[in-house]
Design a protein around this motif. Structure first.
Motif, PDB file in Angstrom:
ATOM      1  N   ARG A   1       2.169   1.043  -0.654  1.00  0.00           N
ATOM      2  CA  ARG A   1       3.251   2.352  -0.254  1.00  0.00           C
ATOM      3  C   ARG A   1       2.189   3.525  -0.902  1.00  0.00           C
ATOM      4  NH1 ARG A   1       7.425   0.032  -3.566  1.00  0.00           N
ATOM      5  NH2 ARG A   1       7.181   1.285  -4.458  1.00  0.00           N
ATOM      6  N   ALA A   2       0.926   3.277  -2.031  1.00  0.00           N
ATOM      7  CA  ALA A   2       0.297   4.638  -2.278  1.00  0.00           C
ATOM      8  C   ALA A   2      -0.609   4.948  -1.244  1.00  0.00           C
ATOM      9  CB  ALA A   2      -0.357   4.416  -3.486  1.00  0.00           C
ATOM     10  N   ILE A   3      -1.589   3.341  -0.471  1.00  0.00           N
ATOM     11  CA  ILE A   3      -2.661   3.820  -0.042  1.00  0.00           C
ATOM     12  C   ILE A   3      -2.403   4.248   1.180  1.00  0.00           C
ATOM     13  CG2 ILE A   3      -4.461   2.558   1.109  1.00  0.00           C
ATOM     14  CD1 ILE A   3      -4.995   3.083  -2.031  1.00  0.00           C
ATOM     15  N   GLY A   4      -0.731   3.568   1.599  1.00  0.00           N
ATOM     16  CA  GLY A   4      -0.069   4.100   3.268  1.00  0.00           C
ATOM     17  C   GLY A   4       0.189   5.974   2.562  1.00  0.00           C
ATOM     18  N   ALA A   5       0.485   6.278   1.586  1.00  0.00           N
ATOM     19  CA  ALA A   5       0.227   8.060   1.560  1.00  0.00           C
ATOM     20  C   ALA A   5      -0.665   8.711   1.495  1.00  0.00           C
ATOM     21  CB  ALA A   5       1.253   7.853   0.422  1.00  0.00           C
ATOM     22  N   ALA A   6      -1.455   8.107   0.292  1.00  0.00           N
ATOM     23  CA  ALA A   6      -3.053   8.817   1.274  1.00  0.00           C
ATOM     24  C   ALA A   6      -3.467   9.112   2.481  1.00  0.00           C
ATOM     25  CB  ALA A   6      -3.378   7.919   0.021  1.00  0.00           C
ATOM     26  N   ASN A   7      -3.396   7.876   3.019  1.00  0.00           N
ATOM     27  CA  ASN A   7      -3.573   7.565   4.169  1.00  0.00           C
ATOM     28  C   ASN A   7      -3.220   9.409   5.358  1.00  0.00           C
ATOM     29  OD1 ASN A   7      -6.229   5.968   5.493  1.00  0.00           O
ATOM     30  ND2 ASN A   7      -4.845   4.660   3.050  1.00  0.00           N
ATOM     31  N   VAL A   8      -2.004   9.309   5.130  1.00  0.00           N
ATOM     32  CA  VAL A   8      -0.764  10.031   5.653  1.00  0.00           C
ATOM     33  C   VAL A   8      -1.492  10.927   5.377  1.00  0.00           C
ATOM     34  CG1 VAL A   8       1.199  10.403   6.072  1.00  0.00           C
ATOM     35  CG2 VAL A   8       1.186   8.459   6.164  1.00  0.00           C
ATOM     36  N   ALA A   9      -1.483  11.416   3.970  1.00  0.00           N
ATOM     37  CA  ALA A   9      -2.124  12.467   4.451  1.00  0.00           C
ATOM     38  C   ALA A   9      -3.615  12.644   4.278  1.00  0.00           C
ATOM     39  CB  ALA A   9      -2.064  12.782   2.461  1.00  0.00           C
ATOM     40  N   SER A  10      -4.127  12.204   4.587  1.00  0.00           N
ATOM     41  CA  SER A  10      -5.814  11.913   5.403  1.00  0.00           C
ATOM     42  C   SER A  10      -5.695  11.949   6.548  1.00  0.00           C
ATOM     43  CB  SER A  10      -6.453  10.758   5.018  1.00  0.00           C
ATOM     44  OG  SER A  10      -7.815  10.937   5.267  1.00  0.00           O
ATOM     45  N   GLY A  11      -4.755  11.832   7.294  1.00  0.00           N
ATOM     46  CA  GLY A  11      -4.558  12.206   8.426  1.00  0.00           C
ATOM     47  C   GLY A  11      -4.168  13.554   9.117  1.00  0.00           C
TER      48      GLY A  11
ATOM     49  N   GLY B   1      -1.256   4.138   7.843  1.00  0.00           N
ATOM     50  CA  GLY B   1      -0.393   4.883   6.450  1.00  0.00           C
ATOM     51  C   GLY B   1       1.150   4.269   6.494  1.00  0.00           C
ATOM     52  N   ALA B   2       1.358   4.803   7.617  1.00  0.00           N
ATOM     53  CA  ALA B   2       2.645   4.063   8.025  1.00  0.00           C
ATOM     54  C   ALA B   2       3.073   2.733   7.908  1.00  0.00           C
ATOM     55  CB  ALA B   2       3.488   4.638   9.260  1.00  0.00           C
ATOM     56  N   VAL B   3       2.575   2.254   8.491  1.00  0.00           N
ATOM     57  CA  VAL B   3       2.429   0.448   8.332  1.00  0.00           C
ATOM     58  C   VAL B   3       2.485  -0.123   6.773  1.00  0.00           C
ATOM     59  CG1 VAL B   3       1.599  -1.463   9.246  1.00  0.00           C
ATOM     60  CG2 VAL B   3       1.036   0.081  10.539  1.00  0.00           C
ATOM     61  N   LEU B   4       1.189   0.281   6.145  1.00  0.00           N
ATOM     62  CA  LEU B   4       0.927   0.670   4.485  1.00  0.00           C
ATOM     63  C   LEU B   4       2.931   1.188   4.193  1.00  0.00           C
ATOM     64  CD1 LEU B   4      -2.315   0.880   3.501  1.00  0.00           C
ATOM     65  CD2 LEU B   4      -1.352  -1.249   3.994  1.00  0.00           C
ATOM     66  N   ILE B   5       2.878   2.083   3.958  1.00  0.00           N
ATOM     67  CA  ILE B   5       4.482   2.314   3.489  1.00  0.00           C
ATOM     68  C   ILE B   5       5.328   1.523   4.151  1.00  0.00           C
ATOM     69  CG2 ILE B   5       6.183   4.003   3.412  1.00  0.00           C
ATOM     70  CD1 ILE B   5       3.396   6.936   4.024  1.00  0.00           C
ATOM     71  N   VAL B   6       5.621   1.069   4.840  1.00  0.00           N
ATOM     72  CA  VAL B   6       6.720   0.324   4.811  1.00  0.00           C
ATOM     73  C   VAL B   6       6.782  -1.071   4.618  1.00  0.00           C
ATOM     74  CG1 VAL B   6       8.118  -0.952   7.467  1.00  0.00           C
ATOM     75  CG2 VAL B   6       6.947   1.610   7.761  1.00  0.00           C
ATOM     76  N   GLY B   7       5.304  -1.561   4.586  1.00  0.00           N
ATOM     77  CA  GLY B   7       5.031  -2.703   4.340  1.00  0.00           C
ATOM     78  C   GLY B   7       5.350  -3.047   2.666  1.00  0.00           C
ATOM     79  N   GLY B   8       5.655  -1.629   1.872  1.00  0.00           N
ATOM     80  CA  GLY B   8       5.310  -1.400   0.687  1.00  0.00           C
ATOM     81  C   GLY B   8       7.161  -1.641   0.388  1.00  0.00           C
ATOM     82  N   LEU B   9       7.654  -0.517   1.134  1.00  0.00           N
ATOM     83  CA  LEU B   9       8.971  -0.511   1.069  1.00  0.00           C
ATOM     84  C   LEU B   9       9.684  -2.286   1.362  1.00  0.00           C
ATOM     85  CD1 LEU B   9       9.865   2.735   3.288  1.00  0.00           C
ATOM     86  CD2 LEU B   9       9.925   2.286   0.274  1.00  0.00           C
ATOM     87  N   LEU B  10       9.073  -2.903   2.164  1.00  0.00           N
ATOM     88  CA  LEU B  10       9.388  -4.281   2.139  1.00  0.00           C
ATOM     89  C   LEU B  10       9.298  -5.056   1.861  1.00  0.00           C
ATOM     90  CD1 LEU B  10       9.408  -4.331   6.658  1.00  0.00           C
ATOM     91  CD2 LEU B  10      11.239  -3.818   5.045  1.00  0.00           C
ATOM     92  N   ASN B  11       8.376  -4.840   0.662  1.00  0.00           N
ATOM     93  CA  ASN B  11       7.891  -5.736  -0.650  1.00  0.00           C
ATOM     94  C   ASN B  11       6.657  -6.722  -0.119  1.00  0.00           C
ATOM     95  OD1 ASN B  11       9.289  -4.307  -2.367  1.00  0.00           O
ATOM     96  ND2 ASN B  11      11.528  -5.651  -1.911  1.00  0.00           N
ATOM     97  N   LEU B  12       5.707  -6.088   1.107  1.00  0.00           N
ATOM     98  CA  LEU B  12       4.740  -7.360   1.722  1.00  0.00           C
ATOM     99  C   LEU B  12       3.939  -7.116   0.434  1.00  0.00           C
ATOM    100  CD1 LEU B  12       5.280  -6.838   5.083  1.00  0.00           C
ATOM    101  CD2 LEU B  12       6.754  -7.876   3.717  1.00  0.00           C
ATOM    102  N   GLY B  13       3.593  -6.953  -0.559  1.00  0.00           N
ATOM    103  CA  GLY B  13       2.302  -6.607  -1.483  1.00  0.00           C
ATOM    104  C   GLY B  13       2.204  -7.797  -2.086  1.00  0.00           C
ATOM    105  N   PHE B  14       3.543  -8.795  -1.572  1.00  0.00           N
ATOM    106  CA  PHE B  14       2.266  -9.971  -2.387  1.00  0.00           C
ATOM    107  C   PHE B  14       1.493 -10.892  -1.985  1.00  0.00           C
ATOM    108  CE2 PHE B  14       5.003 -10.787   1.540  1.00  0.00           C
ATOM    109  CZ  PHE B  14       4.138 -11.984   2.100  1.00  0.00           C
TER     110      PHE B  14
END
Length: 562
Positions: free
Chosen positions: A295-305, A116-129
């Motif tokens: 970012r949303a998938i990242g946050a959901a995974n952090v909460a899941s963990g 989740g942290a990897v995905l959140i950072v990726g979202g903040l860095l605008n890697l969702g392209f």
């Protein structure tokens, strides 16, 4: 206004709640109830596939659904444990757990947090392209491939037996062998077929009561009344317990060992989720932001963990169930999560009499909604190349794997782009009687050239792969001109890119033309392209007198040159 924009960006669920319409409530509640019948056994099953206690699959369903309802951009996406992630989770966690279930749960939780942290950072860095690479052919092929994989995987359950196949070919082979060996259970098949019939009939008559709910409830009632629990496979009773932190007993060395697997799972989960999210949004006339989704998938995974779950992503089998059941908003996920909690607390034994064949029927019918043969036929009529990309995605997903299939299709998309740019449309422009401007000679053979002048249009950016072709094409037009050529005008408006290799080709072309007394000029070239010529060191060679704002002014200058 700034506050509203921030809410839409970071908390889309709040914005949905603000604008929620009363007529959405009934279909959302009905879809949530219908979805729950699939969420429970799917979560338990994928947990076991990952080598974890079945209740962790419920925690990896409840918590992510609630979190995503608040921060997720898609109104229909259903999150939860996924078949493509389960084997990777098991491979990362089981060796480190050393046979200790509690330690396995803790390791899986840390894995989800890191992912989740990897995905959140990726979202903040605008890697969702990354989702921008998922073109219509890829999405079309992906959905058809997923549908085939899901349907084939559920056929054994529908027939009352299980197989050990590890991929589509293995599943098909083992299923055929089992059928030939007479392992089909007539009772399970009857339950499954009846469930399919109920769902389809209710759909055909557009009943307000979800056929999925009727099929599941009916199969439970029939199984209980006839005492089928001893005769055919059942989903089984729910374990007791609510989501709670379970991260104790780990060291930093354990965390470090999970960083690599977490990054890999993050890529797979987002690629899968990105295709699914974007595809279903397009089907509903909506759009989703890739960075927000990441970012949303990242946050959901952090909460899941944190609360005893493990890595999860969007579900390609449960999302269609929500759509087919009439889902309107994220409230469906909230209803599903709360009903799972209620079942765990109040009726953990309810699914003990749910036939696996009935559940398979629900999944199969839902998967058929992903099949789009008509879309493939229409694409074939429009573009053979894009149809090839769709088939590549379909075969890759079906025969190799979801992420591998998408990767193959994206790679082929890049190849198609390069090939298209390598051999772009190019033409000579001519005068057409009684029509203003200059026009494509291929479309207007009645047009005429201006003696001594060649006007060339090249419909692509100039880059390393097509610079030589551009050079050769211009030389060919000059050589084939019926009259001696004095000027060549490049209609440069379509040229939107320029790198160093074609600049060298331009210099060689200019040298070649100059040796023959031909002047090379440009019309309508964009400012950034002129800036690049200067930056690449040929600004002195191609001075201001070589550029004209329009084709008309260039042609007038040619006429004045005498």
């Amino acid at each position: 206004m700034a506050g509203d924009s921030a809410v839409r960006r970071w908390l889309p669920g709040v914005e949905v709640a603000r604008t929620y319409r009363r007529e959405w409530l009934r279909p959302d509640l009905a879809a949530g109830v219908a979805l729950t019948a699939l969420l429970i056994p799917a979560g338990m099953g994928y947990a076991e596939a990952a080598g974890l206690p079945p209740e962790t699959g419920l925690y990896a369903t409840i918590v992510p659904l609630l979190v995503y309802a608040l921060v997720g951009p898609s109104r229909i996406l259903v999150l939860g444990p996924d078949s493509s992630l389960a084997p990777i989770i098991g491979a990362a966690v089981i060796p480190l757990a050393a046979g200790d279930p509690a330690r396995a749960v803790a390791l899986a939780g840390v894995l989800a947090i890191l992912m989740g942290a990897v995905l959140i950072v990726g979202g903040l860095l605008n890697l969702g392209f990354v989702t921008d690479l998922l073109s219509k052919p890829i999405r079309l092929g992906y959905l058809n491939g997923i549908a085939l994989v899901v349907i084939v995987s559920q056929i054994p359950k529908l027939l009352g037996f299980s197989v050990e196949g590890v991929d589509l070919i293995g599943d098909v082979t083992e299923t055929v062998r089992a059928i030939a060996a007479g392992r089909v259970d007539p009772t399970a098949l009857a339950v499954g077929a009846a469930s399919i019939a109920v769902i389809v009939v209710f759909r055909l008559f557009k009943s307000r009561i979800p056929g999925v709910l009727v099929a599941v409830a009916g199969s439970i009632a029939v199984a209980y009344a006839l005492g089928l629990a001893e005769d055919i496979p059942m989903v089984g009773a729910l374990p007791r317990g609510l989501p709670a932190p379970a991260l104790g007993g780990l060291s930093w060395a354990d965390v470090a060992s999970l960083i690599g697997p977490a990054a890999g799972i993050a890529v797979i989960a987002f690629a899968d989720t990105g295709v699914l999210s974007r595809t279903f949004a397009a089907r509903r006339g909506e759009s989703v932001d890739g960075n927000q989704e990441m970012r949303a998938i990242g946050a959901a995974n952090v909460a899941s963990g944190v609360f005893g779950g493990f890595p999860m992503s969007a579900s390609s089998s449960r999302t269609p169930v929500a759509e087919q059941s009439g889902a309107k908003t994220q409230l469906v996920g909230v209803v599903g999560a709360l009903l799972i909690v209620a079942f765990v607390l109040l009726a953990p034994g309810l699914t003990a009499n749910l036939p696996s064949a009935a559940l398979a029927a629900v999944v199969i019918v839902a998967a058929t909604s992903l099949v789009d043969v008509g879309g493939m036929v229409r694409m074939w009529r429009m573009s053979k190349t894009e149809t090839g990309l769709a088939l590549a995605a379909f075969l890759g997903v079906a025969l190799v794997g979801v992420i591998e299939g998408i990767a193959v299709a994206i790679g082929l998309s890049f190849v198609a782009v390069v090939v298209h740019a390598w051999r772009p449309y190019r033409t000579e422009l001519v005068r057409v009687p009684s029509v203003d401007g200059f026009h494509d000679i291929a479309r207007h053979p009645e047009g005429h050239r201006i003696p001594g002048l060649v006007i060339v249009r090249f419909d692509a950016q100039l880059f390393f792969a097509n610079g030589a072709m551009f050079d050769d094409y211009v030389r060919g037009l000059v050589a084939d001109a019926p009259d001696p050529v004095r000027w060549v005008v490049i209609a440069a408006e379509p040229v939107t890119g320029l790198d160093t290799t074609p600049v060298d080709e331009l210099v060689e072309l200019d040298t070649f033309l100059d040796s023959r007394g031909v002047r090379l000029v440009f019309a309508e070239m964009k400012g950034p392209m002129k800036d690049r010529l200067i930056r690449f060191g040929v600004g002195d060679r191609f001075g201001a007198d070589r550029f004209y704002p329009t084709l008309d002014t260039a042609v007038e200058a040619f006429g004045a040159s005498g």
